[in-house]
Design a protein around this motif. Sequence first.
Motif, PDB file in Angstrom:
ATOM      1  N   CYS A  34       0.836  -1.204   0.000  1.00 54.77           N
ATOM      2  CA  CYS A  34       0.000   0.000   0.000  1.00 54.77           C
ATOM      3  C   CYS A  34       0.867   1.248   0.000  1.00 54.77           C
ATOM      4  O   CYS A  34       1.989   1.241   0.521  1.00 54.77           O
ATOM      5  N   ALA A  35       0.348   2.311  -0.570  1.00 55.52           N
ATOM      6  CA  ALA A  35       0.897   3.654  -0.434  1.00 55.52           C
ATOM      7  C   ALA A  35      -0.034   4.445   0.475  1.00 55.52           C
ATOM      8  O   ALA A  35      -1.185   4.039   0.717  1.00 55.52           O
ATOM      9  N   PHE A  36       0.460   5.585   0.978  1.00 57.71           N
ATOM     10  CA  PHE A  36      -0.323   6.407   1.898  1.00 57.71           C
ATOM     11  C   PHE A  36      -0.264   7.864   1.455  1.00 57.71           C
ATOM     12  O   PHE A  36       0.825   8.409   1.229  1.00 57.71           O
ATOM     13  N   VAL A  37      -1.431   8.480   1.349  1.00 58.23           N
ATOM     14  CA  VAL A  37      -1.549   9.878   0.931  1.00 58.23           C
ATOM     15  C   VAL A  37      -1.826  10.730   2.164  1.00 58.23           C
ATOM     16  O   VAL A  37      -2.847  10.562   2.830  1.00 58.23           O
ATOM     17  N   PHE A  38      -0.902  11.650   2.461  1.00 57.80           N
ATOM     18  CA  PHE A  38      -1.095  12.643   3.512  1.00 57.80           C
ATOM     19  C   PHE A  38      -1.476  13.948   2.811  1.00 57.80           C
ATOM     20  O   PHE A  38      -0.623  14.758   2.448  1.00 57.80           O
ATOM     21  N   ALA A  39      -2.779  14.131   2.604  1.00 61.93           N
ATOM     22  CA  ALA A  39      -3.255  15.178   1.711  1.00 61.93           C
ATOM     23  C   ALA A  39      -2.857  16.565   2.171  1.00 61.93           C
ATOM     24  O   ALA A  39      -2.455  17.410   1.351  1.00 61.93           O
ATOM     25  N   ASP A  40      -2.955  16.843   3.481  1.00 63.29           N
ATOM     26  CA  ASP A  40      -2.667  18.215   3.925  1.00 63.29           C
ATOM     27  C   ASP A  40      -1.176  18.507   3.945  1.00 63.29           C
ATOM     28  O   ASP A  40      -0.778  19.659   4.096  1.00 63.29           O
ATOM     29  N   ARG A  41      -0.339  17.499   3.775  1.00 63.37           N
ATOM     30  CA  ARG A  41       1.111  17.708   3.638  1.00 63.37           C
ATOM     31  C   ARG A  41       1.541  17.706   2.171  1.00 63.37           C
ATOM     32  O   ARG A  41       2.694  17.982   1.859  1.00 63.37           O
ATOM     33  N   GLY A  42       0.646  17.296   1.290  1.00 64.77           N
ATOM     34  CA  GLY A  42       1.005  17.147  -0.114  1.00 64.77           C
ATOM     35  C   GLY A  42       1.987  16.022  -0.343  1.00 64.77           C
ATOM     36  O   GLY A  42       2.777  16.052  -1.295  1.00 64.77           O
ATOM     37  N   ALA A  43       1.946  14.984   0.513  1.00 63.09           N
ATOM     38  CA  ALA A  43       2.943  13.910   0.473  1.00 63.09           C
ATOM     39  C   ALA A  43       2.296  12.573   0.141  1.00 63.09           C
ATOM     40  O   ALA A  43       1.255  12.207   0.708  1.00 63.09           O
ATOM     41  N   LEU A  44       2.911  11.854  -0.780  1.00 62.05           N
ATOM     42  CA  LEU A  44       2.529  10.501  -1.150  1.00 62.05           C
ATOM     43  C   LEU A  44       3.706   9.591  -0.804  1.00 62.05           C
ATOM     44  O   LEU A  44       4.788   9.717  -1.391  1.00 62.05           O
ATOM     45  N   ILE A  45       3.526   8.701   0.157  1.00 62.30           N
ATOM     46  CA  ILE A  45       4.598   7.803   0.604  1.00 62.30           C
ATOM     47  C   ILE A  45       4.313   6.433   0.005  1.00 62.30           C
ATOM     48  O   ILE A  45       3.269   5.835   0.266  1.00 62.30           O
TER      49      ILE A  45
END
Length: 248
Positions: free
Chosen positions: A168-179
């Motif tokens: 899985c990947a994880f989207v931290f929307a308010d950081r603008g980060a896709l891990i």
Amino acid sequence: MTVIQANVVPRVHRLGSSLVNWYLVEDGDRLTAVDAGLPRFAGDLERDLHELGHRPEDVEAVLLTHSDADHTGVAGVLRDAGARVYIHGYDQATLARPGPKGGDARMANVVRELWRPQAWRSLVHMARGGGGRPRKLEGPELVADGDVLDVPGRPRVVHTPGHTPGHCAFVFADRGALIVGDAVCTFNPLSGRRGPQALPRALNVSTAEAHASLGRLAEQDAKVTLPGHGEPWHGPPATLVQRARESA
């Protein structure tokens, strides 16, 4: 282990080694770890967290992109300090019983890559980091595609199978980060080639499925993509995926 880059984007920190990345996401005084590096990173864990103004007890959640040993290393240590560990259900069994991978990543295919100097360097790096003796972890909390997790940073889960079935990947929307873990990399641990690319065939349970999962990454909205191996990618994930497909 060391803090490689504090605030790669605001309140997201990159830790690890020259080969292996993991990440910490701050939400006030609370932290979410995404992946957990190699087992021997535990020796520097308190120092590195202190450098960022934190303690192990501040980590409330460990989100594992998948169950490979270079991504689960200090998860048990952080769980002992109070963190909850999360993983997709398809990787739950291999988290509890680590062992050789199958499919395209079966041992015969890995051995065929050992003529490459970088493959040997990576193998030695993993071995020295304790990758050959991962800690078994049972009873994690399970995630599924589309879940928005009630953990610091409130990431959304994107199921990207192929490298492992439950990757899985994880989207931290308010950081603008896709891990993204090992759904894509910017440094090939077998060849040493740099730039956006899928992980090499010998490291994926299903390379066909891994390439198909790139499309899931291209759909995401982020300013920076953070891989498990290599430098951060700044720009739209769709451009990253286009480059990765071209490199294949």
